[in-house]
Design a protein around this motif. Structure first.
Motif, PDB file in Angstrom:
ATOM      1  N   ILE A 115      -2.104  -7.580   6.505  1.00 32.47           N
ATOM      2  CA  ILE A 115      -3.367  -7.456   5.763  1.00 32.47           C
ATOM      3  C   ILE A 115      -3.925  -8.839   5.433  1.00 32.47           C
ATOM      4  CG2 ILE A 115      -4.315  -6.711   3.509  1.00 32.47           C
ATOM      5  CD1 ILE A 115      -3.916  -4.475   5.606  1.00 32.47           C
ATOM      6  N   ARG A 116      -3.051  -9.718   4.958  1.00 30.02           N
ATOM      7  CA  ARG A 116      -3.505 -11.074   4.632  1.00 30.02           C
ATOM      8  C   ARG A 116      -4.118 -11.733   5.873  1.00 30.02           C
ATOM      9  NH1 ARG A 116      -1.713 -16.130   5.073  1.00 30.02           N
ATOM     10  NH2 ARG A 116       0.228 -15.556   6.121  1.00 30.02           N
ATOM     11  N   LYS A 161      -7.734   0.279  20.053  1.00 31.01           N
ATOM     12  CA  LYS A 161      -8.741   0.712  21.032  1.00 31.01           C
ATOM     13  C   LYS A 161      -9.381   2.024  20.564  1.00 31.01           C
ATOM     14  CE  LYS A 161      -9.137   2.449  25.741  1.00 31.01           C
ATOM     15  NZ  LYS A 161      -8.455   2.702  27.019  1.00 31.01           N
ATOM     16  N   ALA A 162      -8.538   2.980  20.173  1.00 33.23           N
ATOM     17  CA  ALA A 162      -9.059   4.279  19.733  1.00 33.23           C
ATOM     18  C   ALA A 162      -9.972   4.102  18.511  1.00 33.23           C
ATOM     19  CB  ALA A 162      -7.900   5.217  19.393  1.00 33.23           C
ATOM     20  N   ALA A 163      -9.584   3.195  17.610  1.00 35.98           N
ATOM     21  CA  ALA A 163     -10.393   2.960  16.414  1.00 35.98           C
ATOM     22  C   ALA A 163     -11.774   2.442  16.794  1.00 35.98           C
ATOM     23  CB  ALA A 163      -9.679   1.957  15.497  1.00 35.98           C
ATOM     24  N   LEU A 164     -11.814   1.549  17.784  1.00 39.32           N
ATOM     25  CA  LEU A 164     -13.108   0.996  18.217  1.00 39.32           C
ATOM     26  C   LEU A 164     -13.945   2.042  18.944  1.00 39.32           C
ATOM     27  CD1 LEU A 164     -12.909  -2.574  19.778  1.00 39.32           C
ATOM     28  CD2 LEU A 164     -14.104  -1.835  17.730  1.00 39.32           C
ATOM     29  N   LEU A 165     -13.296   2.876  19.732  1.00 33.08           N
ATOM     30  CA  LEU A 165     -14.048   3.917  20.451  1.00 33.08           C
ATOM     31  C   LEU A 165     -14.664   4.898  19.457  1.00 33.08           C
ATOM     32  CD1 LEU A 165     -11.702   4.600  23.517  1.00 33.08           C
ATOM     33  CD2 LEU A 165     -13.882   3.356  23.490  1.00 33.08           C
ATOM     34  N   ASN A 166     -13.970   5.077  18.343  1.00 31.05           N
ATOM     35  CA  ASN A 166     -14.429   6.002  17.317  1.00 31.05           C
ATOM     36  C   ASN A 166     -15.517   5.379  16.436  1.00 31.05           C
ATOM     37  OD1 ASN A 166     -14.234   8.323  15.611  1.00 31.05           O
ATOM     38  ND2 ASN A 166     -13.086   7.046  14.158  1.00 31.05           N
ATOM     39  N   ASP A 167     -15.434   4.064  16.247  1.00 30.42           N
ATOM     40  CA  ASP A 167     -16.355   3.370  15.346  1.00 30.42           C
ATOM     41  C   ASP A 167     -16.453   1.912  15.804  1.00 30.42           C
ATOM     42  OD1 ASP A 167     -17.601   2.028  13.311  1.00 30.42           O
ATOM     43  OD2 ASP A 167     -16.136   2.553  11.752  1.00 30.42           O
ATOM     44  N   GLN A 200      -5.177   1.677   4.470  1.00 31.50           N
ATOM     45  CA  GLN A 200      -6.287   1.834   5.430  1.00 31.50           C
ATOM     46  C   GLN A 200      -5.880   1.371   6.825  1.00 31.50           C
ATOM     47  OE1 GLN A 200      -9.252  -0.413   3.327  1.00 31.50           O
ATOM     48  NE2 GLN A 200     -10.228   1.407   2.454  1.00 31.50           N
ATOM     49  N   LEU A 201      -5.102   0.293   6.874  1.00 27.99           N
ATOM     50  CA  LEU A 201      -4.643  -0.176   8.194  1.00 27.99           C
ATOM     51  C   LEU A 201      -3.711   0.863   8.820  1.00 27.99           C
ATOM     52  CD1 LEU A 201      -4.535  -2.370  10.399  1.00 27.99           C
ATOM     53  CD2 LEU A 201      -2.600  -3.399   9.180  1.00 27.99           C
ATOM     54  N   ARG A 202      -2.835   1.424   7.993  1.00 24.72           N
ATOM     55  CA  ARG A 202      -1.938   2.478   8.502  1.00 24.72           C
ATOM     56  C   ARG A 202      -2.740   3.647   9.060  1.00 24.72           C
ATOM     57  NH1 ARG A 202       1.370   3.436   3.254  1.00 24.72           N
ATOM     58  NH2 ARG A 202       1.221   1.233   2.731  1.00 24.72           N
ATOM     59  N   GLN A 203      -3.815   3.992   8.352  1.00 20.17           N
ATOM     60  CA  GLN A 203      -4.660   5.110   8.790  1.00 20.17           C
ATOM     61  C   GLN A 203      -5.347   4.748  10.119  1.00 20.17           C
ATOM     62  OE1 GLN A 203      -7.824   5.987   6.043  1.00 20.17           O
ATOM     63  NE2 GLN A 203      -7.591   8.178   6.335  1.00 20.17           N
ATOM     64  N   LEU A 228      -4.311   2.740  12.349  1.00 18.32           N
ATOM     65  CA  LEU A 228      -3.318   2.700  13.434  1.00 18.32           C
ATOM     66  C   LEU A 228      -2.553   4.012  13.568  1.00 18.32           C
ATOM     67  CD1 LEU A 228      -1.824  -0.900  12.899  1.00 18.32           C
ATOM     68  CD2 LEU A 228      -3.644  -0.196  14.465  1.00 18.32           C
ATOM     69  N   LYS A 229      -2.969   4.990  12.793  1.00 17.71           N
ATOM     70  CA  LYS A 229      -2.293   6.303  12.784  1.00 17.71           C
ATOM     71  C   LYS A 229      -0.778   6.112  12.665  1.00 17.71           C
ATOM     72  CE  LYS A 229      -5.819   8.618  15.580  1.00 17.71           C
ATOM     73  NZ  LYS A 229      -6.272   7.609  16.539  1.00 17.71           N
ATOM     74  N   TRP A 230      -0.399   5.346  11.650  1.00 18.98           N
ATOM     75  CA  TRP A 230       1.022   5.078  11.449  1.00 18.98           C
ATOM     76  C   TRP A 230       1.461   5.699  10.127  1.00 18.98           C
ATOM     77  CZ3 TRP A 230       4.203   4.344  14.998  1.00 18.98           C
ATOM     78  CH2 TRP A 230       5.514   3.971  14.713  1.00 18.98           C
ATOM     79  N   PRO A 231       2.496   6.544  10.147  1.00 16.49           N
ATOM     80  CA  PRO A 231       2.807   7.357   8.970  1.00 16.49           C
ATOM     81  C   PRO A 231       3.530   6.636   7.836  1.00 16.49           C
ATOM     82  CG  PRO A 231       4.344   7.821  10.767  1.00 16.49           C
ATOM     83  CD  PRO A 231       3.346   6.849  11.302  1.00 16.49           C
ATOM     84  N   ARG A 232       3.998   5.418   8.070  1.00 14.22           N
ATOM     85  CA  ARG A 232       4.729   4.734   6.997  1.00 14.22           C
ATOM     86  C   ARG A 232       4.332   3.269   6.943  1.00 14.22           C
ATOM     87  NH1 ARG A 232       7.793   6.906  10.922  1.00 14.22           N
ATOM     88  NH2 ARG A 232       8.507   5.350  12.412  1.00 14.22           N
ATOM     89  N   VAL A 233       4.927   2.576   5.978  1.00 12.40           N
ATOM     90  CA  VAL A 233       4.589   1.163   5.802  1.00 12.40           C
ATOM     91  C   VAL A 233       4.913   0.409   7.097  1.00 12.40           C
ATOM     92  CG1 VAL A 233       5.128  -0.922   4.474  1.00 12.40           C
ATOM     93  CG2 VAL A 233       5.000   1.295   3.328  1.00 12.40           C
ATOM     94  N   LEU A 234       3.988  -0.449   7.513  1.00 10.10           N
ATOM     95  CA  LEU A 234       4.188  -1.237   8.744  1.00 10.10           C
ATOM     96  C   LEU A 234       5.124  -2.415   8.459  1.00 10.10           C
ATOM     97  CD1 LEU A 234       0.409  -1.296   9.529  1.00 10.10           C
ATOM     98  CD2 LEU A 234       2.103  -0.469  11.194  1.00 10.10           C
ATOM     99  N   PRO A 235       5.870  -2.876   9.461  1.00  7.64           N
ATOM    100  CA  PRO A 235       6.668  -4.087   9.229  1.00  7.64           C
ATOM    101  C   PRO A 235       5.743  -5.247   8.816  1.00  7.64           C
ATOM    102  CG  PRO A 235       7.180  -3.110  11.378  1.00  7.64           C
ATOM    103  CD  PRO A 235       6.013  -2.358  10.828  1.00  7.64           C
TER     104      PRO A 235
END
Ligand SMILES: Nc1nc2c(c(CN[C@H]3C=C[C@H](O)[C@@H]3O)cn2[C@@H]2O[C@H](COP(=O)(O)O)[C@@H](O)[C@H]2O)c(=O)[nH]1
Length: 306
Positions: free
Chosen positions: A125-126, A85-91, A107-110, A112-119
């Motif tokens: 990404i695929r 939601k925040a990403a869409l409000l921003n862009d 880029q997805l981590r950025q 989602l403001k997530w500091p490490r690799v996502l599960p």
């Protein structure tokens, strides 16, 4: 979703590790005096909503990624929904089909403001790429066109989503038979219904066909309520936080029996109390109980489906 109901019922009637306890089911329904407590969709206040096609795009991307949060103890669905939601409000173009096709893990981590690799990050990404490519190829880049193509039928929407987007084909083989569970495809229809309050993009004449969304929270709540009974082996394995293999008998039984338990609950509400309730409404009630109980023990399966 007849194929979900029929194949889940077959699993429940051949199940070795999970049983639906009908008398406990009756007790639960009696305890609430036949009234499922109403839980507002978006009770957490975390979803993007502008009453238009961008909301549809948001919900489709959200449900494309709506799986497997538990391997990271700090990550949950709320985080995903609120950061998208925040990403869409921003862009406003953050979830456009061409952008979806080019996201990388970092880029997805950025986003989602997530500091490490996502599960299951590579899978996420695929799946984002798959959604972007197929939306562009068949739906003019817009999930709203996918919804327009379903003729106001939730069943058609689920079928269309599964046909076009392989990542949504949530099925398993159980004792040689194909079992359909369609968690993320069905929750997409339900999310539209909930967000748009059954109007416009959220109107489906057959919303009652949708079953619950067999994830890892609702089965744990049903187990806690006593409605699902697990074998000693399965109980110990879940309580010890062991992983359960995707596609294993145990995993399929947990998911299918949850669907069957809620369908039985629905029948009981109608027969005993004359109440017509949607599985979606029961799902939201049970899910809300589950996420408000952080000590709930749930099964752990690495899966892109839920
Ligand atoms: N059965 C069912 N499963 C659901 C949801 C939702 C969210 N629905 C939204 C729609 C309206 C509401 O206001 C909710 O915001 C997520 N999940 C599943 O839960 C798990 C995540 O748990 P945790 O790790 O604790 O965040 C994961 O498998 C995820 O796929 C639901 O509604 N029903």
């Amino acid at each position: 979703m007849e194929e979900v109901r029929i194949s889940s019922a077959w699993v429940a009637s051949h199940s070795n590790h999970v049983k639906v306890d009908s008398s406990e089911l009756e007790r639960v329904v009696d305890n609430i005096q036949g009234s499922i407590p109403k839980v507002e969709w978006n009770f957490e206040g975390i979803h993007y909503f502008d009453n238009g096609p961008l909301t549809v795009q948001y919900l489709f991307v959200l449900d494309a990624l709506n799986f497997c949060f538990w391997p990271d103890k700090d990550l949950d669905y709320n985080h995903l929904a609120s950061e998208l939601k925040a990403a869409l409000l921003n862009d406003k173009s953050a979830l456009d089909a061409d952008r979806l096709q080019s996201y990388t893990g970092p880029q997805l981590r950025q986003l989602l403001k997530w500091p490490r690799v996502l599960p299951l990050e590579e899978e996420r990404i695929r799946l984002l790429h798959e959604v972007g490519q197929e939306l562009e190829r068949s739906f003019g880049g817009e999930a709203a066109n996918l919804v327009k193509a379903c003729g106001k039928s939730a069943v058609s929407l689920v079928t269309l989503v599964a046909r076009h987007f392989p990542g949504f084909r949530d099925h398993s083989l159980y004792k040689g038979r194909q079992v359909f569970l369609y968690k993320r495809a069905q929750i997409f229809a339900a999310d539209l219904w909930g967000a748009f309050k059954g109007q416009g993009y959220g109107y489906f004449y057959d919303i009652s066909s949708v079953t619950i969304f067999a994830d890892y929270i609702v089965p744990a709540v049903l187990r806690q309520l006593g409605v699902l009974k697990y074998s000693l082996e399965l109980s110990s394995s879940i309580d010890a936080k062991n992983e359960i293999s995707p596609g294993s008998e145990q995993e399929v039984e947990i998911r299918a029996c949850s669907i069957v338990a809620v369908e039985k609950m629905r029948e009981l509400l109608e027969r005993k109390f004359g109440k017509q309730v949607l599985s979606v409404e029961i799902d939201l009630w049970l899910w809300a109980i589950g996420v408000q109980n952080p000590s709930l023990k749930h099964h752990r399966t690495l899966s892109i489906y839920y």
